[in-house]
Motif scaffolding. Structure first.
Motif, short mmCIF file in Angstrom:
data_model
loop_
_atom_site.label_atom_id
_atom_site.label_comp_id
_atom_site.label_asym_id
_atom_site.label_seq_id
_atom_site.Cartn_x
_atom_site.Cartn_y
_atom_site.Cartn_z
N GLU A 178 0.85 -1.19 0.00
CA GLU A 178 0.00 0.00 0.00
C GLU A 178 0.89 1.24 0.00
N GLN A 179 0.60 2.11 -0.94
CA GLN A 179 1.37 3.35 -1.08
C GLN A 179 1.19 4.30 0.11
N GLY A 180 -0.02 4.32 0.66
CA GLY A 180 -0.31 5.23 1.77
C GLY A 180 0.23 4.70 3.09
N GLY A 181 0.10 5.53 4.11
CA GLY A 181 0.58 5.13 5.43
C GLY A 181 -0.46 4.38 6.24
N GLY A 182 -1.62 4.13 5.66
CA GLY A 182 -2.67 3.41 6.38
C GLY A 182 -3.66 2.80 5.41
N VAL A 183 -4.65 2.08 5.96
CA VAL A 183 -5.67 1.46 5.12
C VAL A 183 -6.71 2.52 4.71
N GLY A 184 -7.60 2.14 3.81
CA GLY A 184 -8.74 3.02 3.50
C GLY A 184 -8.77 3.55 2.08
N GLY A 185 -7.63 3.45 1.37
CA GLY A 185 -7.62 3.86 -0.05
C GLY A 185 -8.13 5.27 -0.25
N ASN A 207 -5.78 14.59 -2.59
CA ASN A 207 -4.50 14.31 -1.92
C ASN A 207 -4.31 15.37 -0.84
N TRP A 208 -5.27 15.40 0.06
CA TRP A 208 -5.36 16.47 1.06
C TRP A 208 -4.39 16.22 2.21
N PRO A 209 -3.81 17.30 2.79
CA PRO A 209 -2.88 17.08 3.90
C PRO A 209 -3.55 16.36 5.07
N HIS A 210 -2.72 15.69 5.86
CA HIS A 210 -3.26 14.98 7.02
C HIS A 210 -3.44 15.90 8.21
#
Ligand code: NAP
Length: 550
Positions: A43-50, A173-176
């Motif tokens: 997974e490219q992101g740092g967490g699940v959820g796509g 691609n919004w900031p966290h």
């Protein structure tokens, strides 16, 4: 022979590599594990959820009701999870995804912050060699692309954008970290679902919001609100019927009354009353008042006129109302939007609308968006400009099938798949909700579960039969592509320059990508194909001795 890990000389090997840990990747992993396959998810992101991990813009929520936009595979899960609102906000959907990951102990087989760069098929060993960011290579018998349909955010190439001194955000691609627009002049480019959802929230915060609109869009009020215990329980009691209906009957995977007549079968008065009732109830089912709104222009016009009339009622300034009334496409042929107070937002004194259809953006300067020679000064920019949909995330991976042929090259004239599940020349490579399947025209979770279950059954079949490879037959694929196009051309959908057609990406081939035949019809086709021994797929036996099971 069984479906098992690649030979020992490979550094690391799995039965299946899954790309993406959104709703599709998570459920795929759960099924694979349950069936005894070894699997690894990257997974490219740092967490699940796509999509729900990336789309954190203000006002982001699902436009399918939460009680339906949720997994159905676990009775315990659907009984225990409490959705707070009719349409869950993004943080709650992400929380749900995390809950699922924990509940089913998925994280131990997911590697986060890891992009898959390349996948190469070795015809000799019938193995995929997958290269992840950093250069490590991992082998797998099968690769499942669970990369999502709307996950490749697209910032348009607008002259001067690089000169803008303030922050530039993309809704996809919004900031966290929280973004605070208090006291700022914000420019919002794009009026699709993301722009329409975020505009009212940004307007409530910013000193001034300028919305730059290229194409006016149809939007229906969400009528969102808190769900009561009674409502949740009533839903839960009915789940067997609701889920069955969504899978087998509904065209779009959503439980709702089915229309039994066309728009012109009713008098104008009856029609208006029905449209009004749906408008008042809110939500996506507005397009299901009648059974021919997506098929006949005259019928469609009655619904479009109704919505245009509502916009004129809500928006006080007649010039602004006129600009907000969509006239360029039949209603529903671009994804219909669901909003909370979008049109009323333009009655606020701190909101203005700029038409960039008649006069496109000339340039972005250090502190302004220039249109028709006039500088609209802004401190921050929000791009709600959409995605390279359906194929964008697949295209970012260098996928090489038989003979080293790349998938990008094969799809250069438009994506070609059999059933949206596989593409000829790329054995053992599955796509979840790929182009050629109902996918984005449906409740995504219904379609995801159907694809995952079908793929899982297929892998079990291969294991039981001792099969090493499976791929789409070229002729079956050609026929399916022709069928997908034929069904689409019988509707009004191709009349819109939509992302369904690839029309939002300069140079992308214009082909109607999703299968519009309906979720229930499509499921029956897939089941029938499987029942006939995977008709239209070519199966192969291993050419090399298999290593011991992993
Ligand atoms: P979108 O529907 O593709 O909308 C993009 C907007 O940006 C359009 O108004 C487009 O104008 C405009 N645009 C693109 N390039 C531009 C340019 N160079 N200059 C000016 N304007 C430009 O994207 P989205 O709103 O992110 O939604 C995409 C899909 O994601 C939705 O259709 C939906 O399926 C899904 N989504 C769902 C939800 C939900 O569940 N509530 C929320 C958000 C998104 P044109 O129309 O003229 O191209």
């Amino acid at each position: 022979m069984s479906v098992q890990s690649s030979p020992a000389q490979a550094t690391e090997a799995y039965d299946v590599i899954v790309v993406g840990a959104g709703f599709a990747g998570m459920y795929m992993l759960h099924r694979l594990r349950g069936l005894g396959f070894s699997a690894r998810v990257y997974e490219q992101g740092g967490g699940v959820g796509g999509t729900w991990y990336w789309n954190r813009y203000p006002g982001a929520r699902c436009d399918v009701e939460s009680m339906q936009y949720s997994y159905s595979f676990s009775e315990e899960l659907q009984q225990e999870w409490d959705w707070s609102e009719r349409y869950a906000p993004q943080p709650e959907i992400l929380q749900y995804a995390n809950h699922v990951a924990d509940r089913f102990d998925l994280r131990r087989d997911i590697q986060f912050d890891t992009r898959v760069e390349r996948a190469m098929f070795d015809e000799r060993t019938a193995t995929w060699s997958v290269t992840i960011a950093g250069g490590k290579t991992v082998d797998a018998r099968f690769v499942v692309l669970a990369t999502g349909c709307l996950s490749n955010a697209r910032k348009p190439d607008i002259k001067g954008l690089e000169n803008f001194k303030g922050p530039v955000y993309h809704t996809g691609n919004w900031p966290h970290e929280p973004v605070d627009f208090t006291g700022l002049r914000v420019g919002l480019i794009g009026t699709g679902s993301s722009g329409i959802q975020s505009a009212p929230i940004i307007a409530g915060q910013a000193r001034h919001l300028t919305v730059f609109q290229r194409t006016a869009n149809f939007s229906i009020p969400a009528r969102n609100g808190a769900l009561t215990d009674e409502e949740r329980n009533a839903f839960r009691k009915k789940y067997p019927e609701i889920r069955r209906f969504a899978r087998e009957v509904a065209r779009n995977g959503i439980y709702a009354e089915q229309p039994d007549r066309g728009a012109l079968d009713d008098s104008e008065e009856e029609r208006r009353a029905k449209f009004r009732a749906r408008w008042d109830r809110g939500g996506l089912t507005f397009m299901y008042v009648y059974n021919n709104l997506g098929l006949e222009r005259a019928a469609n016009d009655t619904a479009a006129d109704f919505v245009r009339g509502k916009i004129a009622e809500i928006v006080k300034d007649p010039e602004t109302a006129k600009l907000l009334q969509p006239n360029s496409h039949p209603i529903g042929t671009k994804r219909i939007c669901i909003d909370t107070d979008y049109f009323a937002t333009f009655n606020r004194p701190n909101v203005s609308l700029v038409d960039i259809k008649a006069d496109p953006i000339e340039e972005i300067t250090a502190n302004a968006v220039r249109v028709a020679g006039r500088d609209h000064e802004v401190d921050a920019l929000v791009m709600a400009t959409g995605f390279d949909a359906m194929t964008g995330s697949v295209a970012k991976i260098d996928i090489r099938g038989r003979g080293g042929r790349t998938l990008n090259r094969k799809w250069a004239e438009g994506p070609k798949t059999y059933l949206g599940l596989m593409s000829a020349g790329f054995p053992n490579l599955f796509i979840i909700t790929g182009p050629g399947s109902p996918s984005v025209l449906s409740n995504m979770i219904v379609s995801i579960e159907q694809h995952v279950d079908w793929i899982a059954d297929c892998l079990v079949h291969m294991r039981e039969q001792g099969l090493a490879t499976m791929e789409a037959d070229t002729e079956a694929e050609e026929k399916w592509v022709a069928h997908v196009n034929e069904v689409a051309s019988g509707t009004l959908y191709p009349q819109a320059s939509s992302w369904y057609m690839g029309a939002n990406i300069p140079g992308k081939p214009r082909i109607f990508m999703p299968y519009i035949g309906g979720v229930g019809v499509y499921r029956r086709i897939c089941d029938d194909v499987a029942a006939k021994g995977y008709e239209g797929f070519v199966m192969g036996w291993a050419e090399v001795p298999q290593a011991a099971a992993s």
